[in-house]
Design a protein around this motif. Structure first.
Motif, PDB file in Angstrom:
ATOM      1  N   PHE A 171       0.842  -1.194   0.000  1.00 46.79           N
ATOM      2  CA  PHE A 171       0.000   0.000   0.000  1.00 46.79           C
ATOM      3  C   PHE A 171       0.878   1.244   0.000  1.00 46.79           C
ATOM      4  O   PHE A 171       1.978   1.241   0.552  1.00 46.79           O
ATOM      5  N   VAL A 172       0.375   2.304  -0.619  1.00 46.43           N
ATOM      6  CA  VAL A 172       1.066   3.595  -0.660  1.00 46.43           C
ATOM      7  C   VAL A 172       0.121   4.667  -0.116  1.00 46.43           C
ATOM      8  O   VAL A 172      -1.097   4.466  -0.048  1.00 46.43           O
ATOM      9  N   ALA A 173       0.695   5.797   0.262  1.00 46.97           N
ATOM     10  CA  ALA A 173      -0.092   6.879   0.872  1.00 46.97           C
ATOM     11  C   ALA A 173      -1.269   7.298   0.001  1.00 46.97           C
ATOM     12  O   ALA A 173      -2.346   7.618   0.511  1.00 46.97           O
ATOM     13  N   ALA A 174      -1.097   7.281  -1.307  1.00 46.74           N
ATOM     14  CA  ALA A 174      -2.177   7.698  -2.212  1.00 46.74           C
ATOM     15  C   ALA A 174      -3.389   6.766  -2.161  1.00 46.74           C
ATOM     16  O   ALA A 174      -4.471   7.125  -2.648  1.00 46.74           O
ATOM     17  N   ASP A 175      -3.247   5.591  -1.548  1.00 49.18           N
ATOM     18  CA  ASP A 175      -4.368   4.648  -1.420  1.00 49.18           C
ATOM     19  C   ASP A 175      -5.341   5.023  -0.306  1.00 49.18           C
ATOM     20  O   ASP A 175      -6.435   4.470  -0.232  1.00 49.18           O
ATOM     21  N   ALA A 176      -4.953   5.946   0.562  1.00 47.88           N
ATOM     22  CA  ALA A 176      -5.762   6.255   1.753  1.00 47.88           C
ATOM     23  C   ALA A 176      -7.221   6.603   1.439  1.00 47.88           C
ATOM     24  O   ALA A 176      -8.124   6.070   2.089  1.00 47.88           O
ATOM     25  N   PRO A 177      -7.532   7.476   0.460  1.00 54.27           N
ATOM     26  CA  PRO A 177      -8.943   7.780   0.202  1.00 54.27           C
ATOM     27  C   PRO A 177      -9.761   6.550  -0.221  1.00 54.27           C
ATOM     28  O   PRO A 177     -10.903   6.377   0.209  1.00 54.27           O
ATOM     29  N   THR A 178      -9.173   5.681  -1.041  1.00 53.14           N
ATOM     30  CA  THR A 178      -9.883   4.474  -1.480  1.00 53.14           C
ATOM     31  C   THR A 178     -10.091   3.521  -0.306  1.00 53.14           C
ATOM     32  O   THR A 178     -11.160   2.915  -0.172  1.00 53.14           O
ATOM     33  N   ALA A 195     -13.577   1.075   3.690  1.00 57.23           N
ATOM     34  CA  ALA A 195     -13.749   0.740   5.109  1.00 57.23           C
ATOM     35  C   ALA A 195     -15.038   1.295   5.697  1.00 57.23           C
ATOM     36  O   ALA A 195     -15.525   0.784   6.703  1.00 57.23           O
ATOM     37  N   THR A 196     -15.586   2.329   5.099  1.00 57.52           N
ATOM     38  CA  THR A 196     -16.822   2.923   5.611  1.00 57.52           C
ATOM     39  C   THR A 196     -18.046   2.505   4.802  1.00 57.52           C
ATOM     40  O   THR A 196     -19.163   2.930   5.102  1.00 57.52           O
ATOM     41  N   LEU A 239      -9.093  10.064   7.062  1.00 59.81           N
ATOM     42  CA  LEU A 239      -7.893   9.880   6.248  1.00 59.81           C
ATOM     43  C   LEU A 239      -6.649   9.634   7.103  1.00 59.81           C
ATOM     44  O   LEU A 239      -5.845   8.760   6.752  1.00 59.81           O
ATOM     45  N   PRO A 240      -6.466  10.331   8.240  1.00 63.99           N
ATOM     46  CA  PRO A 240      -5.311   9.996   9.085  1.00 63.99           C
ATOM     47  C   PRO A 240      -5.352   8.546   9.590  1.00 63.99           C
ATOM     48  O   PRO A 240      -4.313   7.897   9.677  1.00 63.99           O
ATOM     49  N   ALA A 241      -6.531   8.046   9.890  1.00 61.63           N
ATOM     50  CA  ALA A 241      -6.646   6.647  10.329  1.00 61.63           C
ATOM     51  C   ALA A 241      -6.298   5.696   9.188  1.00 61.63           C
ATOM     52  O   ALA A 241      -5.627   4.678   9.401  1.00 61.63           O
ATOM     53  N   ALA A 242      -6.715   6.021   7.975  1.00 61.24           N
ATOM     54  CA  ALA A 242      -6.371   5.193   6.813  1.00 61.24           C
ATOM     55  C   ALA A 242      -4.865   5.230   6.560  1.00 61.24           C
ATOM     56  O   ALA A 242      -4.256   4.204   6.241  1.00 61.24           O
ATOM     57  N   ALA A 243      -4.262   6.395   6.723  1.00 61.87           N
ATOM     58  CA  ALA A 243      -2.808   6.516   6.553  1.00 61.87           C
ATOM     59  C   ALA A 243      -2.069   5.681   7.601  1.00 61.87           C
ATOM     60  O   ALA A 243      -1.069   5.014   7.289  1.00 61.87           O
ATOM     61  N   ARG A 244      -2.560   5.687   8.832  1.00 58.74           N
ATOM     62  CA  ARG A 244      -1.965   4.876   9.898  1.00 58.74           C
ATOM     63  C   ARG A 244      -2.100   3.384   9.565  1.00 58.74           C
ATOM     64  O   ARG A 244      -1.165   2.597   9.753  1.00 58.74           O
TER      65      ARG A 244
END
Length: 140
Positions: free
Chosen positions: A24-31, A36-37, A54-59
């Motif tokens: 996974f890469v940072a750009a995947d966070a929105p997807t 997840a929601t 988005l911070p939770a997805a980045a984590r």
């Protein structure tokens, strides 16, 4: 000098049957956040730490990539090999006895297209080919 951290696992396999696996890469966070929601995802997948921002997805991405650095397993993005779009996730956890267990999820747009099946087949073939596990259980 910054040293690049490398996974303890072998190189990932090439694309097969229309999907490829990658970290996974940072750009995947929105997807990831969108998946997840999604109500269908929250109904069937119990996340230890729900992803609500988005911070939770980045984590979650950082934690996913850290699994392989610790040698505990891999959590990988399943990518549509033609479009390059993130379609889901497959993961393999390996215990001290080299028993593996796998799990998966897909984005709402990818559901019903065999993405999880093809991603899991690629992941399991890779794990057995490199003798990372002696057996694999599917977590559902």
């Amino acid at each position: 000098m910054i040293r690049e951290q490398k996974s303890v696992f072998p190189e990932l396999p090439p694309a097969c049957d229309g999907v490829r696996l990658r970290a996974f890469v940072a750009a995947d966070a929105p997807t990831i956040l969108k998946a997840a929601t999604d109500p269908a995802m929250t109904k069937w997948l119990a996340l230890t730490h729900p992803l609500e921002s988005l911070p939770a997805a980045a984590r979650w991405i950082r934690e996913s990539n850290a699994l392989s650095l610790r040698g505990e397993g891999v959590r990988l993005a399943v990518i549509d090999a033609t479009s390059g779009v993130l379609a889901g996730c497959v993961e393999l956890h390996v215990d001290a006895t080299c028993l593996g267990n796998v799990g998966y999820w897909t984005t709402p747009e990818a559901r019903g297209r065999g993405v999880a099946t093809r991603g899991l087949c690629l992941l399991c073939h890779w794990a057995f080919a490199h003798e990372l596990v002696w057996a694999i259980d599917l977590l559902t």
